[in-house]
Design an enzyme around this catalytic site. Structure first.
Site, PDB file in Angstrom:
ATOM      1  N   THR A   1       6.341   4.247 -18.205  1.00  0.00           N
ATOM      2  CA  THR A   1       5.067   3.910 -17.513  1.00  0.00           C
ATOM      3  C   THR A   1       4.782   4.919 -15.867  1.00  0.00           C
ATOM      4  O   THR A   1       5.379   3.525 -15.426  1.00  0.00           O
ATOM      5  CB  THR A   1       4.804   2.840 -18.335  1.00  0.00           C
ATOM      6  OG1 THR A   1       4.613   2.673 -19.158  1.00  0.00           O
ATOM      7  CG2 THR A   1       3.253   2.686 -17.986  1.00  0.00           C
TER       8      THR A   1
ATOM      9  N   LYS B   1      -1.595   5.930 -21.308  1.00  0.00           N
ATOM     10  CA  LYS B   1      -0.593   4.481 -21.699  1.00  0.00           C
ATOM     11  C   LYS B   1      -1.898   3.609 -19.853  1.00  0.00           C
ATOM     12  O   LYS B   1      -2.459   2.867 -20.816  1.00  0.00           O
ATOM     13  CB  LYS B   1       0.566   5.134 -20.915  1.00  0.00           C
ATOM     14  CG  LYS B   1       0.878   2.945 -20.562  1.00  0.00           C
ATOM     15  CD  LYS B   1       1.266   2.767 -21.651  1.00  0.00           C
ATOM     16  CE  LYS B   1       1.494   1.169 -21.441  1.00  0.00           C
ATOM     17  NZ  LYS B   1       3.244   1.273 -21.617  1.00  0.00           N
TER      18      LYS B   1
ATOM     19  N   LYS C   1       1.204  -4.329 -13.281  1.00  0.00           N
ATOM     20  CA  LYS C   1       1.540  -3.106 -13.251  1.00  0.00           C
ATOM     21  C   LYS C   1       0.871  -1.372 -13.755  1.00  0.00           C
ATOM     22  O   LYS C   1       0.115  -1.071 -13.169  1.00  0.00           O
ATOM     23  CB  LYS C   1       3.242  -2.663 -13.303  1.00  0.00           C
ATOM     24  CG  LYS C   1       3.684  -0.877 -13.023  1.00  0.00           C
ATOM     25  CD  LYS C   1       4.993  -0.844 -14.014  1.00  0.00           C
ATOM     26  CE  LYS C   1       5.388   0.049 -14.204  1.00  0.00           C
ATOM     27  NZ  LYS C   1       6.011   0.706 -15.365  1.00  0.00           N
TER      28      LYS C   1
END
Length: 297
Positions: free
Chosen positions: A96, A171, A246
């Site tokens: 990611t 995502k 994050k």
């Protein structure tokens, strides 16, 4: 069956590589952490001494790395895997990372005659172990067609999101929704409790009403409301707060890149920053209810 290179054999990559072994593929892996190497070896992965060695004879290569800087280094750096792999290799990056890095690596892969997919995942370690991850995939139709048989081994749902980088776009959008939703659920259950409403009663009402959402149904932040939730396990992480932060930061980078206004995403990022900086990075992201309640720890 194919030779599959796998770079990054940690909590997510290790089980994914093991599932590829179980499906009959010959998996050649690389990681720098002794614990990850040992666990992957026990799952049947042949662990070698460098990333370049892992991809030297591979038809397909997966990577699962912590951040965009690591992806750039592994793919594009000295002894990078794009240069080390046979021409025509299919690369699948399940890290990611930021959209800009994903698209830069796609471009570099194409220039060297490779097919490239960015395929970040949702489902956590449990999903990686079970092979039930949701795979959000960006790349050309040709690359997606070539990569699908391998994606379907590690994922329960594989969705082609479109052009290069769109897996990362999907995502960060998804996890921005999740982070915002958890804050809304935490605020509502805290307010209800302060006004004398039992959390289980609120759950019974809201779970079948207009306030229902995935975070409330599956990761309810109040202990005892949802069996098996992190809240009922002293907030042992299923999805750690540090990882949520994050992803929220990546969502704000993407918002800046696209000039999109995301005021709730920005606020969620600020609140999770406070929570993580108070020493809670390793707790489940649902533990942010403690900060909403004004509790310490």
């Amino acid at each position: 069956m194919a030779k599959v290179g796998f770079i990054g054999l940690g909590n997510m990559g290790g089980p994914m590589a093991g599932n590829l072994v179980d499906a009959g593929h010959e998996v050649i892996g690389f990681d720098m952490a002794p614990g990850a190497i040992e666990a992957a070896t026990e799952r049947g992965v042949e662990v070698v001494g460098s990333a370049a060695e892992a991809v030297a004879v591979a038809a397909v290569v997966f990577t699962m790395l912590p951040a965009g800087t690591h992806v750039r280094q592994v793919y594009l750096g000295e002894d990078g895997i794009l240069a080390a792999a046979p021409k025509g290799t299919v690369f699948i990056d399940s890290s990611t990372i930021d959209v800009a890095t994903a698209r830069a690596v796609h471009e570099a892969a194409s220039a060297l005659g490779h097919d490239m997919l960015d395929a970040p995942v949702s489902g956590g370690v449990a999903g990686a172990e079970a092979g039930s991850l949701t795979m959000m995939v960006g790349g050309t139709a040709k690359a997606f067609s070539r990569g699908t048989p391998y994606l379907e081994v590690v994922g329960g749902k594989v969705v082609h999101a479109g052009q290069a980088g769109n897996g990362q776009v999907a995502k960060v959008c998804n996890n921005m929704i999740l982070g915002i939703s958890m804050l809304a659920v935490s605020e509502a259950f805290t307010m209800g409790e302060k006004l004398g409403l039992d959390p289980q009663t609120l759950f019974e009402i809201s779970s079948t009403s207009s306030g229902s959402c995935w975070a409330m149904l599956n990761h309810n932040p109040v202990p005892g409301v949802v069996e098996g939730s992190a809240a009922s396990r002293d907030y042992a992480p299923g999805f750690a707060a540090g990882m949520m932060l994050k992803d929220l930061k990546l969502s704000q980078e993407a918002a800046a890149l696209s000039n999109a206004a995301t005021p709730l995403g920005a606020e969620a990022t600020a609140l999770y920053t406070l929570f993580v900086n108070a020493g809670n990075a390793a707790k489940d992201y649902s533990a942010i209810v403690k900060m909403i309640r004004g509790e310490s720890g």
